[in-house]
Design an enzyme around this catalytic site. Structure first.
Site, PDB file in Angstrom:
ATOM      1  N   THR A 112       0.826  -1.221   0.000  1.00 19.54           N
ATOM      2  CA  THR A 112       0.000   0.000   0.000  1.00 19.54           C
ATOM      3  C   THR A 112       0.850   1.256   0.000  1.00 19.54           C
ATOM      4  O   THR A 112       0.435   2.298  -0.511  1.00 19.54           O
ATOM      5  CB  THR A 112      -0.935  -0.022   1.227  1.00 19.54           C
ATOM      6  OG1 THR A 112      -1.837  -1.109   1.068  1.00 19.54           O
ATOM      7  CG2 THR A 112      -1.725   1.260   1.381  1.00 19.54           C
ATOM      8  N   THR A 117       1.900  -4.144   4.373  1.00 15.61           N
ATOM      9  CA  THR A 117       1.747  -4.388   5.815  1.00 15.61           C
ATOM     10  C   THR A 117       1.175  -5.777   6.138  1.00 15.61           C
ATOM     11  O   THR A 117       1.327  -6.261   7.251  1.00 15.61           O
ATOM     12  CB  THR A 117       0.844  -3.321   6.467  1.00 15.61           C
ATOM     13  OG1 THR A 117      -0.457  -3.386   5.868  1.00 15.61           O
ATOM     14  CG2 THR A 117       1.425  -1.931   6.325  1.00 15.61           C
ATOM     15  N   ASP A 118       0.516  -6.411   5.150  1.00 13.95           N
ATOM     16  CA  ASP A 118      -0.184  -7.659   5.476  1.00 13.95           C
ATOM     17  C   ASP A 118       0.741  -8.788   5.917  1.00 13.95           C
ATOM     18  O   ASP A 118       0.365  -9.602   6.762  1.00 13.95           O
ATOM     19  CB  ASP A 118      -1.037  -8.113   4.287  1.00 13.95           C
ATOM     20  CG  ASP A 118      -2.309  -7.279   4.162  1.00 13.95           C
ATOM     21  OD1 ASP A 118      -2.770  -6.739   5.185  1.00 13.95           O
ATOM     22  OD2 ASP A 118      -2.837  -7.158   3.045  1.00 13.95           O
TER      23      ASP A 118
HETATM   24  N1  ASP Z   1      -2.358  -5.698   0.855  1.00 15.11           N
HETATM   25  C1  ASP Z   1      -1.373  -4.671   1.120  1.00 15.11           C
HETATM   26  C2  ASP Z   1      -0.016  -5.366   1.204  1.00 15.11           C
HETATM   27  O1  ASP Z   1       0.246  -6.004   2.179  1.00 15.11           O
HETATM   28  C3  ASP Z   1      -1.707  -3.975   2.382  1.00 15.11           C
HETATM   29  C4  ASP Z   1      -0.730  -2.921   2.837  1.00 15.11           C
HETATM   30  O2  ASP Z   1       0.365  -2.787   2.378  1.00 15.11           O
HETATM   31  O3  ASP Z   1      -1.103  -2.194   3.794  1.00 15.11           O
HETATM   32  O4  ASP Z   1       0.746  -5.311   0.286  1.00 15.11           O
END
Ligand code: ASP
Length: 337
Positions: free
Chosen positions: A20, A102-103
């Site tokens: 993200t 973040t995932d």
């Molecule tokens: N789906 C995204 C990822 O993990 C979520 C994020 O980065 O916050 O790449």
């Protein structure tokens, strides 16, 4: 008169992998909008949105991957770990920042924490809001991560994660909220905070990591397959059989509470061990200890995950299995790290 020599500007290598933080969507989208595409903004464009970056360190950037972090399969994890280890070997790199979705950031941070043979600062960050959202958190997180990686006091503390101004250890950080910039936490609290472009430390991790870990990315080709099964009411045994059939060398059971196994699954889980697959009992609760021979009899050849949550337990079991498949060895690894 005393001559004051200015300390040379520290050199930070920034490796971008997507997520993200490299996301973009409609400019009018609010803070909680999921209407954006992840992993689309190139790293140079992303860094141009961070004012004052040059003053923090000399930053060299590389677009290593451009993926949503849910696509981080083990082969990519190994690729990233090798690249970071290689960078840390270079005398012209003082610290490394990894931009990550973040995932699965917690998995990557944990793996690097245990496998990088370096005491140079390695810092992961990401963003909960795409760069086009109101109050995007990416630019501040990048600035904090670069300042943290450039700071000499960050060395020797293991792999670090910073988001929302907090500093966590890669050992036990987890994404515990689906929205909002304060999405990360650790059952043991944070190590410190970023303030005025510098870290303020309050804790240190007491378990071995990086240079003091027995695991080293440079001697590792692939990770043994380890599956995770989460507990819920009315479970079926077939899900464990499926992992065994897929060739899993260990299965992490994210069991109830302190590692409790339903009575109707006991014969199946004993059979998993009898088939030579290591069964690790973790907890689905997100906090607390699963202790050996407490709530279940580990004499079946099971392993108690202690404070490691299921995602970390998967990787720790895989690392332990690169050495030995003896459940007592795997237990010793869980007890040590
Ligand atoms: N789906 C995204 C990822 O993990 C979520 C994020 O980065 O916050 O790449």
């Amino acid at each position: 008169m005393q001559a004051h020599t200015k300390a040379p500007r520290r050199r930070v290598l920034l490796l971008a992998t997507g997520g993200t933080i490299a996301g973009a969507g409609p400019a009018a989208a609010g803070t909680g909008s999921a209407a954006y595409d992840s992993a689309v903004v190139p790293v140079q464009q992303l860094l141009a949105q961070v004012p004052g970056l040059d003053a923090l360190a000399h930053v060299a950037a590389e677009q290593l991957l451009q993926i949503d972090s849910v696509d981080f399969i083990d082969a990519l994890l190994l690729q990233l770990a090798r690249r970071v280890a290689g960078a840390c070997r270079q005398s012209e790199v003082d610290g490394v920042v990894v931009l990550h979705g973040t995932d699965t950031l917690q998995e990557t941070a944990f793996f690097l924490h245990l496998t990088l043979p370096t005491d140079k600062p390695v810092v992961l960050t990401g963003a909960m809001r795409a760069g086009t959202a109101l109050s995007a958190d990416g630019p501040a997180n990048v600035a904090d991560a670069v300042a943290l990686a450039a700071h000499p006091d960050s060395a020797g503390r293991g792999v670090l994660v910073t988001l929302g101004g907090e500093i966590f250890s890669g050992r036990d950080v987890a994404k515990t909220r689906a929205q909002g910039p304060a999405a990360f936490s650790s059952p043991h609290g944070s190590l410190g905070w970023m303030a005025d472009g510098a870290p303020r430390w309050y804790r240190r991790v007491d378990r071995p990591h990086t240079l003091h870990s027995e695991f080293n990315i440079e001697t590792m080709d692939a990770l043994p397959l380890v599956g995770v099964v989460t507990s819920h009411g009315n479970m079926r045994t077939e899900v464990f059989d499926a992992w065994v059939a897929a060739g899993a060398r260990a299965i992490v059971f994210a069991a109830f509470g302190g590692g409790t196994v339903p009575s109707y699954l006991l014969p199946e889980l004993a059979d998993v061990s009898a088939r030579g697959v290591v069964l690790v009992r973790a907890s689905r609760t997100g906090c607390g200890l699963v202790l050996r021979n407490a709530t279940a009899d580990d004499a079946h050849g099971w392993v108690a995950a202690a404070d490691h949550g299921p995602t970390q337990a998967r990787l720790l079991a895989a690392l332990a299995l690169t050495r030995s498949a003896d459940p007592l060895h795997v237990q010793a690894v869980f007890d040590r790290y």
